[in-house]
Scaffold this active site. Sequence first.
Site, PDB file in Angstrom:
ATOM      1  CB  SER A 143      -0.914   0.018   1.223  1.00 43.43           C
ATOM      2  OG  SER A 143      -1.651  -1.179   1.322  1.00 43.43           O
TER       3      SER A 143
HETATM    4  N1  SAH Z   1      -0.504  -5.038   4.009  1.00 37.79           N
HETATM    5  C1  SAH Z   1       0.220  -5.354   2.787  1.00 37.79           C
HETATM    6  C2  SAH Z   1      -0.528  -5.012   1.514  1.00 37.79           C
HETATM    7  C3  SAH Z   1      -1.644  -5.932   1.309  1.00 37.79           C
HETATM    8  S1  SAH Z   1      -2.238  -6.167  -0.326  1.00 37.79           S
HETATM    9  C4  SAH Z   1       1.591  -4.728   2.787  1.00 37.79           C
HETATM   10  O1  SAH Z   1       1.939  -3.974   3.708  1.00 37.79           O
HETATM   11  O2  SAH Z   1       2.358  -5.026   1.860  1.00 37.79           O
HETATM   12  C5  SAH Z   1      -3.560  -7.248   0.111  1.00 37.79           C
HETATM   13  C6  SAH Z   1      -3.132  -8.650   0.454  1.00 37.79           C
HETATM   14  O3  SAH Z   1      -4.294  -9.329   0.942  1.00 37.79           O
HETATM   15  C7  SAH Z   1      -2.628  -9.462  -0.722  1.00 37.79           C
HETATM   16  O4  SAH Z   1      -1.371  -9.979  -0.415  1.00 37.79           O
HETATM   17  C8  SAH Z   1      -3.664 -10.573  -0.871  1.00 37.79           C
HETATM   18  O5  SAH Z   1      -3.122 -11.815  -1.285  1.00 37.79           O
HETATM   19  C9  SAH Z   1      -4.219 -10.669   0.535  1.00 37.79           C
HETATM   20  N2  SAH Z   1      -5.550 -11.242   0.680  1.00 37.79           N
HETATM   21  C10 SAH Z   1      -6.644 -11.072  -0.105  1.00 37.79           C
HETATM   22  N3  SAH Z   1      -7.691 -11.745   0.399  1.00 37.79           N
HETATM   23  C11 SAH Z   1      -7.256 -12.357   1.539  1.00 37.79           C
HETATM   24  C12 SAH Z   1      -7.876 -13.187   2.522  1.00 37.79           C
HETATM   25  N4  SAH Z   1      -9.158 -13.546   2.464  1.00 37.79           N
HETATM   26  N5  SAH Z   1      -7.107 -13.613   3.547  1.00 37.79           N
HETATM   27  C13 SAH Z   1      -5.802 -13.276   3.654  1.00 37.79           C
HETATM   28  N6  SAH Z   1      -5.177 -12.491   2.769  1.00 37.79           N
HETATM   29  C14 SAH Z   1      -5.890 -12.022   1.716  1.00 37.79           C
END
Ligand code: SAH
Length: 220
Positions: free
Chosen positions: A66
Amino acid sequence: MTPNEESWRAARERMVREQIEARGVRDPRVLAALRAVPRHVFVPPEKRAWAYADGPLPIGHGQTISQPYIVARMTELLGLQGDEKVLEVGTGSGYQAAILGHLAREVHTLERVPELAAQAAERLARLGLDHVQVHVADGSLGWPPAAPYDAILVAAAAPEVPRALLAQLAPGGRLVLPVGDRYQQVLERWTRTGPDRYHREVFEPVAFVPLIGDQGWPAA
Ligand code: SAH
């Protein structure tokens, strides 16, 4: 040429001043955490030059780390004092989890893509953040083994607030997440004010990748 630690630190300081303080994030503990965590460690090597730029970056598997300001803003909305147990949904690169690790006693972070989870776990361990634990799981269902949580941060877009996450909030606990359609959402904060009572507040518009799972969007 690989920039040295001093130039990374200077880039980080600029990021905090120009992107984060300038947009109104004031919590001194949050600002200190953003100054402390080496964001360049969490981006793919070929994207390092942009590690402190004002936007999200691709991290593989169609996912993104993000924008720094959004990380700061969501963290600030959790109002962490230092003694909390925190859940993050959507580990991605592990950067947000590292920030939470600087601000709370115990952090659990959930990722559905095993390769991302493994990479993030390795980075967090290398930084000595042993109280931040990565689990491969559908985070739309939360993480019952360590519940309840004083704070929950969801880093992926949900069609509506997952009931399972509300149920895993401790009394007074806060849940911060993007709610909306697949391309545009608003930040919401849900505070547990009683056994069956929640207070909902709405903040700025954001754009996150989808939360895919039982209480999120269907895969594909
Ligand atoms: N917080 C992260 C950015 C997250 S991007 C950082 O600091 O880099 C969103 C992430 O959520 C992705 O890696 C995606 O694979 C994950 N994601 C999506 N749906 C999910 C779910 N149901 N459970 C766990 N992770 C999930």
